[in-house]
Write a protein that holds these residues in place. Structure first.
Motif, mmCIF file in Angstrom:
data_model
loop_
_atom_site.group_PDB
_atom_site.id
_atom_site.type_symbol
_atom_site.label_atom_id
_atom_site.label_comp_id
_atom_site.label_asym_id
_atom_site.label_seq_id
_atom_site.Cartn_x
_atom_site.Cartn_y
_atom_site.Cartn_z
ATOM 1 N N PRO A 1 0.835 -1.218 0.000
ATOM 2 C CA PRO A 1 0.000 0.000 0.000
ATOM 3 C C PRO A 1 0.862 1.258 0.000
ATOM 4 C CG PRO A 1 0.058 -0.984 2.182
ATOM 5 C CD PRO A 1 0.756 -1.958 1.272
ATOM 6 N N ILE A 2 0.348 2.300 -0.645
ATOM 7 C CA ILE A 2 1.082 3.556 -0.785
ATOM 8 C C ILE A 2 0.278 4.691 -0.162
ATOM 9 C CG2 ILE A 2 1.922 5.266 -2.451
ATOM 10 C CD1 ILE A 2 2.652 2.979 -4.312
ATOM 11 N N LYS A 3 0.981 5.541 0.586
ATOM 12 C CA LYS A 3 0.340 6.719 1.184
ATOM 13 C C LYS A 3 1.299 7.901 1.105
ATOM 14 C CE LYS A 3 1.888 5.673 5.917
ATOM 15 N NZ LYS A 3 1.429 5.417 7.301
ATOM 16 N N ARG A 4 0.796 9.067 1.425
ATOM 17 C CA ARG A 4 1.632 10.265 1.406
ATOM 18 C C ARG A 4 2.665 10.181 2.517
ATOM 19 N NH1 ARG A 4 1.248 14.543 -1.662
ATOM 20 N NH2 ARG A 4 -0.820 13.904 -2.393
ATOM 21 N N ARG B 1 5.442 15.918 2.488
ATOM 22 C CA ARG B 1 4.099 15.769 1.956
ATOM 23 C C ARG B 1 4.025 15.759 0.435
ATOM 24 N NH1 ARG B 1 1.133 13.325 5.142
ATOM 25 N NH2 ARG B 1 -0.767 14.230 4.257
ATOM 26 N N THR B 2 5.130 16.108 -0.219
ATOM 27 C CA THR B 2 5.125 16.127 -1.686
ATOM 28 C C THR B 2 5.500 14.782 -2.296
ATOM 29 O OG1 THR B 2 7.403 16.948 -1.720
ATOM 30 C CG2 THR B 2 5.634 18.596 -1.782
ATOM 31 N N ILE B 3 5.896 13.810 -1.472
ATOM 32 C CA ILE B 3 6.266 12.501 -1.998
ATOM 33 C C ILE B 3 5.461 11.412 -1.297
ATOM 34 C CG2 ILE B 3 8.575 13.317 -2.582
ATOM 35 C CD1 ILE B 3 9.646 11.666 -0.245
ATOM 36 N N MET B 4 5.644 10.184 -1.744
ATOM 37 C CA MET B 4 4.859 9.059 -1.252
ATOM 38 C C MET B 4 5.749 8.039 -0.544
ATOM 39 S SD MET B 4 2.064 10.316 -2.388
ATOM 40 C CE MET B 4 0.781 9.062 -2.190
ATOM 41 N N MET B 5 5.091 7.094 0.136
ATOM 42 C CA MET B 5 5.833 6.059 0.856
ATOM 43 C C MET B 5 4.971 4.811 0.993
ATOM 44 S SD MET B 5 5.530 7.535 4.792
ATOM 45 C CE MET B 5 6.300 6.088 5.529
ATOM 46 N N ILE B 6 5.624 3.684 1.277
ATOM 47 C CA ILE B 6 4.932 2.451 1.624
ATOM 48 C C ILE B 6 4.497 2.554 3.078
ATOM 49 C CG2 ILE B 6 5.191 -0.050 1.923
ATOM 50 C CD1 ILE B 6 5.300 0.809 -0.981
ATOM 51 N N GLY B 7 3.272 2.100 3.388
ATOM 52 C CA GLY B 7 2.871 2.142 4.788
ATOM 53 C C GLY B 7 1.466 1.648 5.022
ATOM 54 N N SER B 8 1.235 1.130 6.234
ATOM 55 C CA SER B 8 -0.104 0.691 6.599
ATOM 56 C C SER B 8 -1.052 1.884 6.565
ATOM 57 C CB SER B 8 -0.094 0.071 7.996
ATOM 58 O OG SER B 8 0.362 1.011 8.960
ATOM 59 N N GLY B 9 -2.274 1.628 6.151
ATOM 60 C CA GLY B 9 -3.234 2.706 6.002
ATOM 61 C C GLY B 9 -3.197 3.353 4.635
ATOM 62 N N LYS C 1 -3.227 3.303 0.302
ATOM 63 C CA LYS C 1 -4.131 2.751 -0.695
ATOM 64 C C LYS C 1 -3.484 1.550 -1.386
ATOM 65 C CE LYS C 1 -6.551 7.080 -1.631
ATOM 66 N NZ LYS C 1 -6.935 8.076 -2.662
ATOM 67 N N LYS C 2 -4.300 0.587 -1.743
ATOM 68 C CA LYS C 2 -3.814 -0.610 -2.418
ATOM 69 C C LYS C 2 -3.092 -0.236 -3.706
ATOM 70 C CE LYS C 2 -5.373 -5.091 -4.200
ATOM 71 N NZ LYS C 2 -6.540 -5.981 -4.406
ATOM 72 N N ALA C 3 -1.944 -0.866 -3.934
ATOM 73 C CA ALA C 3 -1.158 -0.584 -5.139
ATOM 74 C C ALA C 3 -0.487 -1.877 -5.598
ATOM 75 C CB ALA C 3 -0.118 0.493 -4.865
ATOM 76 N N ILE C 4 -0.662 -2.204 -6.876
ATOM 77 C CA ILE C 4 -0.096 -3.433 -7.431
ATOM 78 C C ILE C 4 0.700 -3.095 -8.686
ATOM 79 C CG2 ILE C 4 -0.576 -5.720 -8.378
ATOM 80 C CD1 ILE C 4 -3.229 -5.670 -6.836
ATOM 81 N N THR C 5 1.954 -3.537 -8.709
ATOM 82 C CA THR C 5 2.850 -3.313 -9.849
ATOM 83 C C THR C 5 3.397 -4.654 -10.313
ATOM 84 O OG1 THR C 5 3.507 -1.135 -8.993
ATOM 85 C CG2 THR C 5 4.948 -2.161 -10.631
ATOM 86 N N ASN C 6 3.077 -5.057 -11.544
ATOM 87 C CA ASN C 6 3.620 -6.281 -12.128
ATOM 88 C C ASN C 6 4.761 -5.928 -13.072
ATOM 89 O OD1 ASN C 6 1.612 -7.798 -10.823
ATOM 90 N ND2 ASN C 6 0.189 -7.518 -12.524
ATOM 91 N N THR D 1 -2.978 -0.461 -10.493
ATOM 92 C CA THR D 1 -3.547 0.701 -9.829
ATOM 93 C C THR D 1 -2.753 1.914 -10.297
ATOM 94 O OG1 THR D 1 -2.098 0.213 -7.955
ATOM 95 C CG2 THR D 1 -4.385 -0.516 -7.776
ATOM 96 N N GLY D 2 -3.221 3.097 -10.004
ATOM 97 C CA GLY D 2 -2.560 4.297 -10.496
ATOM 98 C C GLY D 2 -2.249 5.276 -9.386
ATOM 99 N N ARG D 3 -1.504 4.836 -8.397
ATOM 100 C CA ARG D 3 -1.164 5.721 -7.275
ATOM 101 C C ARG D 3 -0.043 6.682 -7.677
ATOM 102 N NH1 ARG D 3 -5.859 4.457 -5.746
ATOM 103 N NH2 ARG D 3 -6.090 2.311 -4.986
ATOM 104 N N MET D 4 -0.023 7.812 -7.024
ATOM 105 C CA MET D 4 1.023 8.803 -7.282
ATOM 106 C C MET D 4 2.399 8.195 -7.037
ATOM 107 S SD MET D 4 1.411 12.535 -5.472
ATOM 108 C CE MET D 4 2.839 13.582 -5.760
ATOM 109 N N HIS D 5 3.296 8.313 -8.019
ATOM 110 C CA HIS D 5 4.684 7.837 -7.938
ATOM 111 C C HIS D 5 4.754 6.322 -7.690
ATOM 112 C CE1 HIS D 5 6.168 12.108 -6.539
ATOM 113 N NE2 HIS D 5 5.537 12.119 -7.713
ATOM 114 N N GLN D 6 3.709 5.583 -8.095
ATOM 115 C CA GLN D 6 3.625 4.169 -7.736
ATOM 116 C C GLN D 6 4.841 3.353 -8.152
ATOM 117 O OE1 GLN D 6 -0.095 2.087 -8.507
ATOM 118 N NE2 GLN D 6 0.999 0.236 -9.114
ATOM 119 N N ILE D 7 5.228 3.436 -9.419
ATOM 120 C CA ILE D 7 6.341 2.614 -9.900
ATOM 121 C C ILE D 7 7.627 2.991 -9.181
ATOM 122 C CG2 ILE D 7 7.727 2.012 -11.928
ATOM 123 C CD1 ILE D 7 5.237 2.502 -13.638
#
Length: 254
Positions: free
Chosen positions: A123-126, A131-139, A141-146, A165-171
């Protein structure tokens, strides 16, 4: 076109910025975006964006939400994105994205040798500190990258990525989380540096000067809103990534 910003209406400038349009009909535009080009308006980016260009070249897009933009690429990510030209198609595409029925595929070069193809499901969250970047963390949003390994170089790996999924900065966040940050991505490098040992001076100089994440949106696939036909659009990586791949291939052949 105006936007409400801090309770004040700000006039958005129409700007004659050249666009690389690879497909256009009455409903959609497929644009091949260069790196160093911002898609949407934001703090510090009220001009020189894709949105400014769209309302100049396509008058009717001024009346659409976000000028017809239904998804984004990071400023320094190159490649394909789709823009709606009518409100019907805007709503149609937004719904496809929500249902994850638009297939997006990327070419990526990462640091280190990835042993095999796989999937990243974190999962990815702010970021709570930046606050301008993202991080892995509980709480988050679901994010899947194949991802599929295309070529393993001496110290790098060329992979092809599909995001479910299309989360910010996901890849960028996901590959950083498995200790294979994207080559050129200083934001999510986690202190992992390039390995330059054994490379020619020419290659070392190029690697050191490469100043953006080596990430390219190569393919879009979805059912057209009017024809109901499944259509696919592709775009080869830009010259900087082609040059990078060529140097890595040549080094490994020596």
């Amino acid at each position: 076109m105006c936007v409400n910003k801090n309770f004040k209406f700000v006039e958005i400038k129409k700007e004659n910025i050249s666009l690389n349009i690879i497909f256009e009909d009455s409903e959609i535009l497929i644009i091949n975006k260069p790196s160093n080009f911002v898609v949407h308006l934001g703090y510090g980016n009220m001009s020189g964006t894709l949105l400014n260009a769209l309302i100049f070249h396509f008058k009717n897009n001024s009346s659409l939400p976000r000028a017809g933009i239904v998804h984004r690429l990071d400023k320094n990510t190159s490649g394909l994105l789709v823009v709606a030209k009518t409100i019907f198609t805007y709503n149609y595409l937004v719904n496809l994205f929500k249902k994850r029925e638009i297939i997006k595929e990327y070419d990526v070069i990462v640091i280190g040798r990835i042993k095999q193809s796989g999937s990243i499901n974190y999962p990815i969250k702010r970021n709570i500190y930046r606050r301008t970047i993202m991080m892995i963390g509980s709480g988050g949003k679901k994010a899947i990258t194949n991802y599929t390994v295309i070529t393993r170089f001496r110290n790098y790996t060329y992979v092809r990525v599909q995001i479910k999924t299309g989360r910010m900065h996901q890849i960028r966040v996901h590959f950083s989380s498995i200790s294979h940050p994207i080559f050129g991505d200083s934001t999510y490098s986690k202190g992992i540096k390039y390995n330059l040992l054994g490379y020619s001076e020419k290659t070392r100089k190029f690697l050191c000067k490469f100043s953006r994440p080596s990430l390219h949106s190569r393919m879009l696939r979805f059912i057209h809103p009017i024809t109901n036909e499944l259509q696919t659009w592709t775009a080869s990586p830009p010259l900087d990534m082609v040059h990078l791949l060529t140097l890595l291939y040549c080094e490994d052949m020596v």
